[in-house]
Design a protein around this motif. Structure first.
Motif, PDB file in Angstrom:
ATOM      1  N   TYR A  45       0.823  -1.197   0.000  1.00  0.00           N
ATOM      2  CA  TYR A  45       0.000   0.000   0.000  1.00  0.00           C
ATOM      3  C   TYR A  45       0.865   1.259   0.000  1.00  0.00           C
ATOM      4  O   TYR A  45       0.518   2.257  -0.653  1.00  0.00           O
ATOM      5  N   ARG A  46       1.964   1.214   0.707  1.00  0.00           N
ATOM      6  CA  ARG A  46       2.838   2.382   0.826  1.00  0.00           C
ATOM      7  C   ARG A  46       3.699   2.587  -0.418  1.00  0.00           C
ATOM      8  O   ARG A  46       3.741   3.681  -0.991  1.00  0.00           O
ATOM      9  N   GLU A  47       4.382   1.517  -0.849  1.00  0.00           N
ATOM     10  CA  GLU A  47       5.425   1.666  -1.867  1.00  0.00           C
ATOM     11  C   GLU A  47       4.902   1.583  -3.291  1.00  0.00           C
ATOM     12  O   GLU A  47       5.441   2.236  -4.198  1.00  0.00           O
ATOM     13  N   HIS A  48       3.844   0.797  -3.507  1.00  0.00           N
ATOM     14  CA  HIS A  48       3.372   0.569  -4.869  1.00  0.00           C
ATOM     15  C   HIS A  48       2.037   1.247  -5.184  1.00  0.00           C
ATOM     16  O   HIS A  48       1.773   1.583  -6.341  1.00  0.00           O
ATOM     17  N   TRP A  49       1.205   1.424  -4.189  1.00  0.00           N
ATOM     18  CA  TRP A  49      -0.105   2.006  -4.419  1.00  0.00           C
ATOM     19  C   TRP A  49      -0.156   3.501  -4.106  1.00  0.00           C
ATOM     20  O   TRP A  49      -1.135   4.164  -4.424  1.00  0.00           O
ATOM     21  N   GLY A  50       0.862   4.017  -3.442  1.00  0.00           N
ATOM     22  CA  GLY A  50       0.916   5.445  -3.147  1.00  0.00           C
ATOM     23  C   GLY A  50      -0.063   5.916  -2.098  1.00  0.00           C
ATOM     24  O   GLY A  50      -0.428   7.101  -2.063  1.00  0.00           O
ATOM     25  N   CYS A  51      -0.484   5.031  -1.212  1.00  0.00           N
ATOM     26  CA  CYS A  51      -1.416   5.430  -0.158  1.00  0.00           C
ATOM     27  C   CYS A  51      -0.680   6.189   0.951  1.00  0.00           C
ATOM     28  O   CYS A  51       0.508   5.988   1.173  1.00  0.00           O
ATOM     29  N   ASP A  52      -1.421   7.015   1.651  1.00  0.00           N
ATOM     30  CA  ASP A  52      -0.838   7.818   2.721  1.00  0.00           C
ATOM     31  C   ASP A  52      -1.270   7.347   4.106  1.00  0.00           C
ATOM     32  O   ASP A  52      -0.479   7.381   5.049  1.00  0.00           O
ATOM     33  N   VAL A  53      -2.543   6.956   4.239  1.00  0.00           N
ATOM     34  CA  VAL A  53      -3.054   6.487   5.530  1.00  0.00           C
ATOM     35  C   VAL A  53      -3.936   5.268   5.285  1.00  0.00           C
ATOM     36  O   VAL A  53      -4.378   5.008   4.165  1.00  0.00           O
ATOM     37  N   ILE A  54      -4.208   4.547   6.361  1.00  0.00           N
ATOM     38  CA  ILE A  54      -5.027   3.341   6.265  1.00  0.00           C
ATOM     39  C   ILE A  54      -6.007   3.288   7.421  1.00  0.00           C
ATOM     40  O   ILE A  54      -5.678   3.636   8.559  1.00  0.00           O
ATOM     41  N   GLY A  55      -7.244   2.885   7.100  1.00  0.00           N
ATOM     42  CA  GLY A  55      -8.262   2.740   8.118  1.00  0.00           C
ATOM     43  C   GLY A  55      -9.279   1.704   7.693  1.00  0.00           C
ATOM     44  O   GLY A  55      -9.168   1.103   6.621  1.00  0.00           O
ATOM     45  N   MET A  56     -10.313   1.514   8.517  1.00  0.00           N
ATOM     46  CA  MET A  56     -11.280   0.452   8.270  1.00  0.00           C
ATOM     47  C   MET A  56     -12.713   0.939   8.090  1.00  0.00           C
ATOM     48  O   MET A  56     -13.610   0.113   7.902  1.00  0.00           O
ATOM     49  N   THR A  57     -12.950   2.257   8.124  1.00  0.00           N
ATOM     50  CA  THR A  57     -14.345   2.689   8.241  1.00  0.00           C
ATOM     51  C   THR A  57     -14.832   3.717   7.218  1.00  0.00           C
ATOM     52  O   THR A  57     -16.037   3.939   7.122  1.00  0.00           O
ATOM     53  N   ASN A  58     -13.978   4.345   6.461  1.00  0.00           N
ATOM     54  CA  ASN A  58     -14.463   5.450   5.619  1.00  0.00           C
ATOM     55  C   ASN A  58     -15.056   5.002   4.296  1.00  0.00           C
ATOM     56  O   ASN A  58     -15.543   5.831   3.515  1.00  0.00           O
ATOM     57  N   MET A  59     -15.003   3.728   4.011  1.00  0.00           N
ATOM     58  CA  MET A  59     -15.724   3.138   2.908  1.00  0.00           C
ATOM     59  C   MET A  59     -16.606   2.016   3.463  1.00  0.00           C
ATOM     60  O   MET A  59     -16.128   1.228   4.277  1.00  0.00           O
ATOM     61  N   PRO A  60     -17.866   1.981   3.057  1.00  0.00           N
ATOM     62  CA  PRO A  60     -18.527   2.754   1.998  1.00  0.00           C
ATOM     63  C   PRO A  60     -19.119   4.077   2.462  1.00  0.00           C
ATOM     64  O   PRO A  60     -19.904   4.685   1.728  1.00  0.00           O
TER      65      PRO A  60
END
Length: 289
Positions: free
Chosen positions: A175-190
């Motif tokens: 998620y960090r190195e290949h997908w370019g994400c900044d933060v991770i969580g479990m609730t903001n989708m959907p």
């Protein structure tokens, strides 16, 4: 600002807000079931407010089991026009340290076990998610957080994972190195998708609690450390919320409140009347026309 009603959805650690005039808890019934908890309403320095603890008071709902559709429907029933999600998260960036707030502007949805739309067979609609958050509301939250002494990062991509387990090391690195994400969580989708379908102005303040599992100097996620950081973040979140009245913009250049304008595809004579009735709160503006 008189027509605005700001709903705050509180994530882990944020189960109440302070300072409301005429506070009242409401039990709301929706066609999608019961929301996570009763909803607190009141007024804060002239701004009408609502507050919903996403996991319920006492933290009784897991991320997968949060009744996201009922939550959004219930908030709109009570008159909410804007929804501010305040959520704990892990960070994939050294500079986004525990204690910092990130004003999220993009999402990658990796959840798989959740109902993600109010619409279905019998009434089909497709809303744009290219820009899933309201810039005006996000800017107001950033200004209020900075005024409260929080280090704020404006912009960031939130990876929504299913949970309830945290990431493996391999996932965290991907998620960090290949997908370019900044933060991770479990609730903001959907949640963000549903708010968009309900034509609500939606923004996310992600409160960093940890570095997920990628950071070589911090190791795996430690729940005890997260809880300690959550306490400080909650204090700052309440100060941010207290600073929002007076910062809410009058307009929105993204037309968040018209997201359904051209989204409904099913012809009026082909729409399922039972589903249309269930959609009366979130989509009545376009379905009644």
């Amino acid at each position: 600002m008189t027509d605005h009603m700001l709903a705050v959805i509180g994530g882990s650690g944020l189960y109440e807000i302070d300072g409301l005039t005429d506070p009242r808890w409401h039990r709301v019934t929706t066609p999608w079931g019961d929301p996570s908890d009763a909803i607190l309403t009141g007024t804060l320095d002239g701004l009408r407010m609502a507050f919903l603890p996403r996991h319920g008071r006492g933290h009784v709902h897991s991320p997968t089991d949060v009744p996201y559709r009922a939550n959004i429907d219930a908030l709109k029933q009570l008159g909410a026009t804007h929804v501010l999600s305040v959520s704990a998260c892990g960070s994939f960036r050294e500079e986004m340290a525990p204690g910092d707030f990130v004003i999220v502007d993009q999402f990658i949805d990796r959840t798989v076990n959740r109902e993600k739309s109010f619409f279905s067979q019998g009434c089909v609609a497709h809303v744009s998610m290219a820009h899933p958050t309201c810039r005006a509301l996000g800017a107001a939250a950033a200004e209020a957080a900075q005024a409260a002494g929080v280090k704020v990062h404006r912009g960031g991509t939130y990876l929504a994972m299913e949970g309830p387990q945290f990431s493996t090391l391999a996932e965290s690195r991907m998620y960090r190195e290949h997908w370019g994400c900044d933060v991770i969580g479990m609730t903001n989708m959907p949640e963000a998708k549903l708010a968009r379908e309900a034509e609500l102005h939606y923004a996310t303040v992600a409160m960093v609690t940890d570095y997920d599992s990628w950071h070589p100097d911090h190791g795996e996620v430690d729940v005890t450390q997260i809880i300690a950081t959550l306490s400080a973040n909650t204090t700052h979140a309440k100060a941010m919320i207290a600073g929002l009245p007076g910062r809410m913009a009058e307009g929105c250049d993204q037309a968040c409140d018209a997201a359904l304008e051209f989204a409904v595809m099913t012809a009026p004579d082909k729409r399922d009347p039972v589903l249309v009735d269930r959609l009366s709160t979130v989509a009545g503006r376009v379905l009644r026309g």
